[in-house]
Write a protein that holds these residues in place. Structure first.
Motif, PDB file in Angstrom:
ATOM      1  N   ARG A   3       0.844  -1.184   0.000  1.00  0.00           N
ATOM      2  CA  ARG A   3       0.000   0.000   0.000  1.00  0.00           C
ATOM      3  C   ARG A   3       0.889   1.247   0.000  1.00  0.00           C
ATOM      4  NH1 ARG A   3      -4.014  -0.451   4.880  1.00  0.00           N
ATOM      5  NH2 ARG A   3      -5.243   1.027   3.640  1.00  0.00           N
ATOM      6  N   LEU A   4       0.429   2.298  -0.648  1.00  0.00           N
ATOM      7  CA  LEU A   4       1.230   3.503  -0.813  1.00  0.00           C
ATOM      8  C   LEU A   4       0.764   4.617   0.115  1.00  0.00           C
ATOM      9  CD1 LEU A   4       1.540   3.582  -4.711  1.00  0.00           C
ATOM     10  CD2 LEU A   4       3.124   2.590  -3.036  1.00  0.00           C
ATOM     11  N   GLY A   5       1.724   5.214   0.789  1.00  0.00           N
ATOM     12  CA  GLY A   5       1.456   6.339   1.670  1.00  0.00           C
ATOM     13  C   GLY A   5       2.438   7.459   1.416  1.00  0.00           C
ATOM     14  N   ILE A   6       2.270   8.548   2.152  1.00  0.00           N
ATOM     15  CA  ILE A   6       3.139   9.702   1.996  1.00  0.00           C
ATOM     16  C   ILE A   6       3.322  10.367   3.354  1.00  0.00           C
ATOM     17  CG2 ILE A   6       1.285  11.340   1.430  1.00  0.00           C
ATOM     18  CD1 ILE A   6       3.273  12.512  -0.700  1.00  0.00           C
ATOM     19  N   CYS A   7       4.468  11.000   3.546  1.00  0.00           N
ATOM     20  CA  CYS A   7       4.794  11.653   4.804  1.00  0.00           C
ATOM     21  C   CYS A   7       4.306  13.102   4.798  1.00  0.00           C
ATOM     22  CB  CYS A   7       6.297  11.598   5.032  1.00  0.00           C
ATOM     23  SG  CYS A   7       6.948   9.911   5.161  1.00  0.00           S
ATOM     24  N   ASN A   8       3.743  13.520   5.906  1.00  0.00           N
ATOM     25  CA  ASN A   8       2.991  14.784   5.914  1.00  0.00           C
ATOM     26  C   ASN A   8       3.847  16.038   5.937  1.00  0.00           C
ATOM     27  OD1 ASN A   8       3.767  14.598   8.739  1.00  0.00           O
ATOM     28  ND2 ASN A   8       2.048  15.958   9.228  1.00  0.00           N
ATOM     29  N   THR A  64      -3.930   5.934   9.056  1.00  0.00           N
ATOM     30  CA  THR A  64      -2.706   6.438   9.669  1.00  0.00           C
ATOM     31  C   THR A  64      -1.665   5.336   9.621  1.00  0.00           C
ATOM     32  OG1 THR A  64      -3.994   7.790  11.201  1.00  0.00           O
ATOM     33  CG2 THR A  64      -1.670   7.440  11.728  1.00  0.00           C
ATOM     34  N   ILE A  65      -0.529   5.621   9.005  1.00  0.00           N
ATOM     35  CA  ILE A  65       0.549   4.631   8.956  1.00  0.00           C
ATOM     36  C   ILE A  65       1.283   4.606  10.293  1.00  0.00           C
ATOM     37  CG2 ILE A  65       2.715   4.005   7.836  1.00  0.00           C
ATOM     38  CD1 ILE A  65       1.586   5.409   5.296  1.00  0.00           C
ATOM     39  N   GLY A  66       1.704   5.765  10.751  1.00  0.00           N
ATOM     40  CA  GLY A  66       2.439   5.870  12.000  1.00  0.00           C
ATOM     41  C   GLY A  66       3.253   7.138  12.031  1.00  0.00           C
ATOM     42  N   LEU A  67       4.327   7.135  12.825  1.00  0.00           N
ATOM     43  CA  LEU A  67       5.170   8.302  13.030  1.00  0.00           C
ATOM     44  C   LEU A  67       6.593   8.032  12.552  1.00  0.00           C
ATOM     45  CD1 LEU A  67       4.184   9.353  16.679  1.00  0.00           C
ATOM     46  CD2 LEU A  67       3.119  10.074  14.529  1.00  0.00           C
ATOM     47  N   HIS A  68       7.247   9.090  12.079  1.00  0.00           N
ATOM     48  CA  HIS A  68       8.677   9.017  11.768  1.00  0.00           C
ATOM     49  C   HIS A  68       9.320  10.336  12.191  1.00  0.00           C
ATOM     50  CE1 HIS A  68       8.828  11.212   7.648  1.00  0.00           C
ATOM     51  NE2 HIS A  68       7.786  11.615   8.316  1.00  0.00           N
ATOM     52  N   TRP A  69      10.640  10.496  11.929  1.00  0.00           N
ATOM     53  CA  TRP A  69      11.358  11.671  12.470  1.00  0.00           C
ATOM     54  C   TRP A  69      11.058  11.783  13.969  1.00  0.00           C
ATOM     55  CZ3 TRP A  69      15.121  14.449  10.357  1.00  0.00           C
ATOM     56  CH2 TRP A  69      15.236  14.530   8.961  1.00  0.00           C
ATOM     57  N   SER A 246       6.075   4.305   1.822  1.00  0.00           N
ATOM     58  CA  SER A 246       5.750   5.720   1.968  1.00  0.00           C
ATOM     59  C   SER A 246       6.718   6.583   1.180  1.00  0.00           C
ATOM     60  CB  SER A 246       5.821   6.152   3.439  1.00  0.00           C
ATOM     61  OG  SER A 246       4.771   5.616   4.190  1.00  0.00           O
ATOM     62  N   VAL A 247       6.191   7.652   0.603  1.00  0.00           N
ATOM     63  CA  VAL A 247       7.019   8.667  -0.051  1.00  0.00           C
ATOM     64  C   VAL A 247       7.538   9.612   1.026  1.00  0.00           C
ATOM     65  CG1 VAL A 247       7.035  10.601  -1.662  1.00  0.00           C
ATOM     66  CG2 VAL A 247       5.747   8.515  -2.215  1.00  0.00           C
ATOM     67  N   GLU A 248       8.860   9.708   1.136  1.00  0.00           N
ATOM     68  CA  GLU A 248       9.487  10.641   2.067  1.00  0.00           C
ATOM     69  C   GLU A 248      10.507  11.462   1.287  1.00  0.00           C
ATOM     70  OE1 GLU A 248      11.918  10.573   6.301  1.00  0.00           O
ATOM     71  OE2 GLU A 248      12.534   9.254   4.660  1.00  0.00           O
ATOM     72  N   VAL A 249      10.304  12.754   1.179  1.00  0.00           N
ATOM     73  CA  VAL A 249      11.211  13.609   0.418  1.00  0.00           C
ATOM     74  C   VAL A 249      11.804  14.674   1.331  1.00  0.00           C
ATOM     75  CG1 VAL A 249       9.952  13.194  -1.717  1.00  0.00           C
ATOM     76  CG2 VAL A 249       9.402  15.200  -0.341  1.00  0.00           C
ATOM     77  N   PHE A 250      12.893  15.272   0.853  1.00  0.00           N
ATOM     78  CA  PHE A 250      13.593  16.290   1.637  1.00  0.00           C
ATOM     79  C   PHE A 250      13.739  17.596   0.874  1.00  0.00           C
ATOM     80  CE2 PHE A 250      14.899  12.048   2.819  1.00  0.00           C
ATOM     81  CZ  PHE A 250      14.716  12.039   4.187  1.00  0.00           C
ATOM     82  N   ASP A 251      13.549  17.549  -0.426  1.00  0.00           N
ATOM     83  CA  ASP A 251      13.586  18.743  -1.272  1.00  0.00           C
ATOM     84  C   ASP A 251      12.153  19.020  -1.723  1.00  0.00           C
ATOM     85  OD1 ASP A 251      13.839  20.691  -3.216  1.00  0.00           O
ATOM     86  OD2 ASP A 251      15.344  19.634  -4.397  1.00  0.00           O
TER      87      ASP A 251
END
Length: 277
Positions: A3-8, A64-69, A246-251
């Protein structure tokens, strides 16, 4: 099925409900949350606010997938310090994060936080390893009681000098010895490993991974750089991995919507091809 998710945090400054509606409209199924986007510390988010956020997410048709950072933008926490009091505070805070994850409807947390695990002056790698195992051994039973997986993330040497490979992370997982303590894998992070390619690492480790992050090594989303996601998604599928990606980007410079759109189009196209084979 993956399943595909994204970071907020990509949607910096957006209204939370609008983030959820946009993410769902683009085709994502899940939202992953950075705690610092909610409050300076997760303990500042009341039980009532957690219920409200969970309702917003679910009303948008998302999970809700969960938490990161987890430790980003906090003070007083450190994974590899010789200071017992700080280690105890860190273990307690990881449990607080797990409680919040459960309250928000999530089931996993990603432990990256490179600046809270770098080797301190005078502390060897082996000593730091023991200190980290102490923190995690203290926190994991309670984290598991909340029904949450804690996924430890090996990071590239450019980001930290502690836990740089999947093999190192797996040694820690074995030492901690709790079923809810698992491996996290990440395209950018695993691109820093020199002994194998990302598809090779996924083939070897992904079946036992608890979570997976996608992005290009240029810090933008999938499809926005030179990384070929065909072999990556094929290796992920072939490994038997069947959890979130999950998609996690920094730029963020291309914009949140454009980044999210290109990312999911790239991931879906390559996932469909991988499942079709």
């Amino acid at each position: 099925m993956i399943r595909l998710g994204i970071c907020n945090e990509l949607f910096e400054g957006w209204d939370f409900a609008e983030v959820c509606r946009t993410v769902k409209a683009l085709g994502y199924e899940g939202l992953e949350i950075a705690p610092f986007t909610l409050a300076p510390r997760i303990t500042d988010v009341s039980a009532a606010r957690r219920r409200e956020l969970r309702t917003i997410i679910e009303d948008a048709g998302l999970s809700t997938i969960g938490l990161h950072w987890l430790l980003a933008k906090t003070e007083g926490f450190y994974l590899t310090t010789p200071d017992v009091a700080v280690r105890n505070q860190t273990a307690d805070y990881l449990v607080e994060l797990a409680e919040a994850t459960r309250d928000l409807g999530g089931t996993l947390m990603v432990l990256g936080s490179p600046k809270q695990r770098d080797l301190l002056p005078g502390v060897s790698y082996d000593q730091a390893f023991d200190f980290a195992v102490d923190v995690l051994s203290r926190s994991m039973p309670k984290i598991g009681d909340f029904g949450v997986d804690l996924c430890v993330e090996p990071l590239a040497p450019s980001e930290t000098d502690f836990l740089n490979t999947c093999d190192q992370a797996n040694v820690m997982i074995e030492r901690v010895g709790h079923p809810n303590f698992k491996l996290h894998m990440d395209v950018k992070a695993q691109s820093g490993e020199t002994t194998a390619t990302v598809p090779e690492l996924l083939t070897k480790h992904a079946a036992n991974a608890g979570h997976f992050h996608t992005q290009d090594v240029n810090l933008r989303g999938p499809g926005m750089g030179d990384v070929d996601f065909g072999p990556i998604m094929k290796a992920l599928v072939d490994s038997g991995y069947d959890r979130w990606a999950s998609v996690e980007v920094f730029d963020y410079s291309p914009g949140a919507v454009e980044t999210a759109r290109q990312s999911i189009e790239t991931l879906k196209r390559n996932l469909d091809a991988a499942y079709a084979r």
